[in-house]
Design a protein around this motif. Structure first.
Motif, PDB file in Angstrom:
ATOM      1  N   THR A  74      32.228  26.314 -13.854  1.00  0.00           N
ATOM      2  CA  THR A  74      31.670  27.184 -14.885  1.00  0.00           C
ATOM      3  C   THR A  74      32.508  27.027 -16.149  1.00  0.00           C
ATOM      4  OG1 THR A  74      33.027  29.078 -14.189  1.00  0.00           O
ATOM      5  CG2 THR A  74      30.855  28.846 -13.161  1.00  0.00           C
ATOM      6  N   ILE A  75      31.974  27.491 -17.274  1.00  0.00           N
ATOM      7  CA  ILE A  75      32.640  27.347 -18.570  1.00  0.00           C
ATOM      8  C   ILE A  75      34.008  28.039 -18.537  1.00  0.00           C
ATOM      9  CG2 ILE A  75      32.517  27.904 -21.018  1.00  0.00           C
ATOM     10  CD1 ILE A  75      30.616  25.708 -20.158  1.00  0.00           C
ATOM     11  N   GLY A  76      35.040  27.279 -18.964  1.00  0.00           N
ATOM     12  CA  GLY A  76      36.406  27.800 -18.871  1.00  0.00           C
ATOM     13  C   GLY A  76      36.950  28.411 -20.135  1.00  0.00           C
ATOM     14  N   GLY A  77      36.258  28.202 -21.283  1.00  0.00           N
ATOM     15  CA  GLY A  77      36.784  28.700 -22.541  1.00  0.00           C
ATOM     16  C   GLY A  77      37.929  27.834 -23.049  1.00  0.00           C
ATOM     17  N   CYS A  78      38.290  28.032 -24.309  1.00  0.00           N
ATOM     18  CA  CYS A  78      39.372  27.257 -24.924  1.00  0.00           C
ATOM     19  C   CYS A  78      40.686  28.002 -24.756  1.00  0.00           C
ATOM     20  CB  CYS A  78      39.063  27.020 -26.399  1.00  0.00           C
ATOM     21  SG  CYS A  78      40.224  25.893 -27.215  1.00  0.00           S
ATOM     22  N   GLY A  79      41.325  27.768 -23.607  1.00  0.00           N
ATOM     23  CA  GLY A  79      42.583  28.433 -23.310  1.00  0.00           C
ATOM     24  C   GLY A  79      42.444  29.859 -22.830  1.00  0.00           C
ATOM     25  N   THR A  80      41.199  30.295 -22.541  1.00  0.00           N
ATOM     26  CA  THR A  80      40.983  31.687 -22.148  1.00  0.00           C
ATOM     27  C   THR A  80      40.905  31.887 -20.645  1.00  0.00           C
ATOM     28  OG1 THR A  80      38.587  31.405 -22.422  1.00  0.00           O
ATOM     29  CG2 THR A  80      39.822  32.230 -24.315  1.00  0.00           C
ATOM     30  N   SER A 107      40.870  27.268 -17.521  1.00  0.00           N
ATOM     31  CA  SER A 107      40.432  26.993 -18.895  1.00  0.00           C
ATOM     32  C   SER A 107      39.773  25.617 -18.969  1.00  0.00           C
ATOM     33  CB  SER A 107      41.619  27.048 -19.855  1.00  0.00           C
ATOM     34  OG  SER A 107      42.148  28.356 -19.941  1.00  0.00           O
ATOM     35  N   GLY A 108      39.093  25.360 -20.073  1.00  0.00           N
ATOM     36  CA  GLY A 108      38.502  24.045 -20.278  1.00  0.00           C
ATOM     37  C   GLY A 108      39.563  22.958 -20.254  1.00  0.00           C
ATOM     38  N   GLY A 109      39.245  21.822 -19.629  1.00  0.00           N
ATOM     39  CA  GLY A 109      40.200  20.720 -19.528  1.00  0.00           C
ATOM     40  C   GLY A 109      39.918  19.852 -18.322  1.00  0.00           C
ATOM     41  N   SER A 110      40.781  18.857 -18.110  1.00  0.00           N
ATOM     42  CA  SER A 110      40.655  17.940 -16.985  1.00  0.00           C
ATOM     43  C   SER A 110      41.640  18.340 -15.895  1.00  0.00           C
ATOM     44  CB  SER A 110      40.934  16.501 -17.441  1.00  0.00           C
ATOM     45  OG  SER A 110      40.849  15.601 -16.358  1.00  0.00           O
ATOM     46  N   VAL A 161      36.360  20.550 -16.685  1.00  0.00           N
ATOM     47  CA  VAL A 161      35.832  21.893 -16.904  1.00  0.00           C
ATOM     48  C   VAL A 161      35.574  22.033 -18.405  1.00  0.00           C
ATOM     49  CG1 VAL A 161      36.288  24.369 -16.767  1.00  0.00           C
ATOM     50  CG2 VAL A 161      37.058  22.849 -14.933  1.00  0.00           C
ATOM     51  N   LEU A 162      34.345  22.314 -18.785  1.00  0.00           N
ATOM     52  CA  LEU A 162      34.001  22.431 -20.197  1.00  0.00           C
ATOM     53  C   LEU A 162      34.541  23.731 -20.782  1.00  0.00           C
ATOM     54  CD1 LEU A 162      30.305  21.143 -20.257  1.00  0.00           C
ATOM     55  CD2 LEU A 162      32.401  19.866 -20.728  1.00  0.00           C
ATOM     56  N   SER A 163      34.997  23.643 -22.035  1.00  0.00           N
ATOM     57  CA  SER A 163      35.483  24.844 -22.724  1.00  0.00           C
ATOM     58  C   SER A 163      34.326  25.641 -23.306  1.00  0.00           C
ATOM     59  CB  SER A 163      36.451  24.462 -23.845  1.00  0.00           C
ATOM     60  OG  SER A 163      35.757  23.822 -24.906  1.00  0.00           O
ATOM     61  N   GLY A 164      33.228  24.944 -23.644  1.00  0.00           N
ATOM     62  CA  GLY A 164      32.083  25.622 -24.236  1.00  0.00           C
ATOM     63  C   GLY A 164      32.190  25.822 -25.729  1.00  0.00           C
ATOM     64  N   ILE A 171      42.951  24.487 -34.728  1.00  0.00           N
ATOM     65  CA  ILE A 171      43.455  23.239 -34.138  1.00  0.00           C
ATOM     66  C   ILE A 171      43.095  23.177 -32.661  1.00  0.00           C
ATOM     67  CG2 ILE A 171      45.555  21.976 -33.516  1.00  0.00           C
ATOM     68  CD1 ILE A 171      46.794  23.040 -36.124  1.00  0.00           C
ATOM     69  N   ASP A 172      43.259  24.300 -31.971  1.00  0.00           N
ATOM     70  CA  ASP A 172      42.937  24.352 -30.539  1.00  0.00           C
ATOM     71  C   ASP A 172      41.438  24.182 -30.299  1.00  0.00           C
ATOM     72  OD1 ASP A 172      45.611  24.767 -30.017  1.00  0.00           O
ATOM     73  OD2 ASP A 172      45.421  26.941 -29.782  1.00  0.00           O
ATOM     74  N   LEU A 173      40.610  24.801 -31.153  1.00  0.00           N
ATOM     75  CA  LEU A 173      39.158  24.679 -30.997  1.00  0.00           C
ATOM     76  C   LEU A 173      38.712  23.233 -31.153  1.00  0.00           C
ATOM     77  CD1 LEU A 173      37.864  27.822 -32.940  1.00  0.00           C
ATOM     78  CD2 LEU A 173      37.759  27.440 -30.474  1.00  0.00           C
ATOM     79  N   ILE A 174      39.274  22.519 -32.138  1.00  0.00           N
ATOM     80  CA  ILE A 174      38.923  21.106 -32.320  1.00  0.00           C
ATOM     81  C   ILE A 174      39.308  20.311 -31.082  1.00  0.00           C
ATOM     82  CG2 ILE A 174      39.522  19.020 -33.608  1.00  0.00           C
ATOM     83  CD1 ILE A 174      39.733  20.798 -36.114  1.00  0.00           C
ATOM     84  N   ALA A 175      40.515  20.532 -30.566  1.00  0.00           N
ATOM     85  CA  ALA A 175      40.972  19.799 -29.380  1.00  0.00           C
ATOM     86  C   ALA A 175      40.073  20.080 -28.184  1.00  0.00           C
ATOM     87  CB  ALA A 175      42.413  20.172 -29.067  1.00  0.00           C
ATOM     88  N   CYS A 176      39.720  21.342 -27.968  1.00  0.00           N
ATOM     89  CA  CYS A 176      38.864  21.692 -26.833  1.00  0.00           C
ATOM     90  C   CYS A 176      37.481  21.049 -26.970  1.00  0.00           C
ATOM     91  CB  CYS A 176      38.722  23.207 -26.725  1.00  0.00           C
ATOM     92  SG  CYS A 176      40.198  24.057 -26.118  1.00  0.00           S
ATOM     93  N   TRP A 177      36.933  21.062 -28.182  1.00  0.00           N
ATOM     94  CA  TRP A 177      35.609  20.473 -28.406  1.00  0.00           C
ATOM     95  C   TRP A 177      35.624  18.972 -28.157  1.00  0.00           C
ATOM     96  CZ3 TRP A 177      33.983  17.234 -32.622  1.00  0.00           C
ATOM     97  CH2 TRP A 177      32.612  16.986 -32.650  1.00  0.00           C
ATOM     98  N   VAL A 178      36.672  18.289 -28.657  1.00  0.00           N
ATOM     99  CA  VAL A 178      36.783  16.844 -28.436  1.00  0.00           C
ATOM    100  C   VAL A 178      36.942  16.553 -26.947  1.00  0.00           C
ATOM    101  CG1 VAL A 178      38.165  14.780 -28.886  1.00  0.00           C
ATOM    102  CG2 VAL A 178      37.698  16.409 -30.741  1.00  0.00           C
ATOM    103  N   ASP A 179      37.779  17.339 -26.248  1.00  0.00           N
ATOM    104  CA  ASP A 179      37.978  17.137 -24.824  1.00  0.00           C
ATOM    105  C   ASP A 179      36.700  17.358 -24.022  1.00  0.00           C
ATOM    106  OD1 ASP A 179      40.611  16.540 -25.337  1.00  0.00           O
ATOM    107  OD2 ASP A 179      41.384  18.512 -24.768  1.00  0.00           O
TER     108      ASP A 179
END
Length: 264
Positions: A121-127, A162-165, A184-187, A250-258
């Protein structure tokens, strides 16, 4: 007269500083589809129920030093990854221009048919709002499960992710292990979050818009094609050159690219 001359020189010097700050660190146009690296079929040695598998990547093309990763996060200049359990892996290569290529590689298990699938499920960007649920098949039963470098446990669900590999591993009662890297997608949304950040901070006429050799970031295609490079320069603080981004942006850009730089 000397005062006027000094003022003119000072003004010219200030202008050159501003001009330099707007051009020296800009992202020049690079067509990664043309000049970027590509991955050929990797050489694979299957595992024997334990982490004995080996992947040797083979990349061609690209510019400058090539770096390799098996998790999309940690990179090395060596092409070989050893001590791998059976399972699926994504090999990534990146060159000095930030152009990337990926290859899906499977390490077989010569000692067992142990395998598994996952639901996320969606993990959020560091949440930490996501979950990973594992469903194992084959092997000798008595499954235990591990996330990353943790210990094997009986629960097949990992929460607060959280979103990531992530590397997920399953072990059966005979000690046979298989693993996979799970995304895991950050969404994070391009349309409602990333586009606004780039429109406000990167697609400005004072820098990018004045030089036709520089990217304007006026379209999703331009942004998508340079996503890895945008991630790199915003993480390092090199861009934007004057008004620095907040850590949240900066974190949002990284999560979106990932997530794969999705047009979402």
């Amino acid at each position: 007269m000397m005062l006027v001359r000094s003022f003119i020189l000072l003004s010219l010097f200030s202008f050159l500083i501003i001009l330099y700050s707007c051009t020296s660190d800009q992202i020049e146009i690079v067509d990664c589809d043309v000049s970027g690296p590509t991955l050929e079929d990797s050489e694979v040695t299957d595992a024997d129920c334990q982490p004995t598998g080996v992947i040797t990547a083979a990349a061609v093309g690209g510019n400058g030093q090539l770096m390799y990763s098996i998790d999309g996060v940690n990179f090395q200049n060596e092409t070989t990854f050893a001590n791998l359990a059976s399972g699926g892996y994504v090999i990534t290569v990146v060159d000095a221009e930030g152009c990337t290529a990926t290859e899906n590689v499977t390490v077989g298990n010569s000692g067992s048919d142990l395998n598994f699938t996952t639901e996320t499920t969606i993990g959020g960007c560091g949440t930490g709002t996501g979950t990973i649920q594992v469903s194992a098949t084959g092997g000798m039963g008595g499954y235990t499960y591990r996330l990353g470098t943790g210990v094997f446990a009986s629960s097949n669900t990992f929460e607060n992710v959280s979103g990531g590999s992530y590397n997920v591993a399953v072990k059966d009662e005979e000690g046979c292990i298989t693993s996979k890297n799970i995304q895991v997608l950050s969404g994070v949304s391009y349309s409602s979050e990333i586009k606004q950040i780039i429109d406000t901070n990167c697609s400005v006429t004072s820098c990018h818009g004045n030089d036709p050799s520089l990217i304007t970031f006026n379209s999703y295609t331009e942004i998508k094609n340079n996503a890895s490079r945008i991630r790199s320069v915003t993480q390092s603080g090199a861009m934007p050159p004057e008004d620095k981004l907040s850590q949240n942006n900066i974190d949002l850009i990284a999560c979106w690219v990932d997530d794969g730089a999705l047009n979402n």
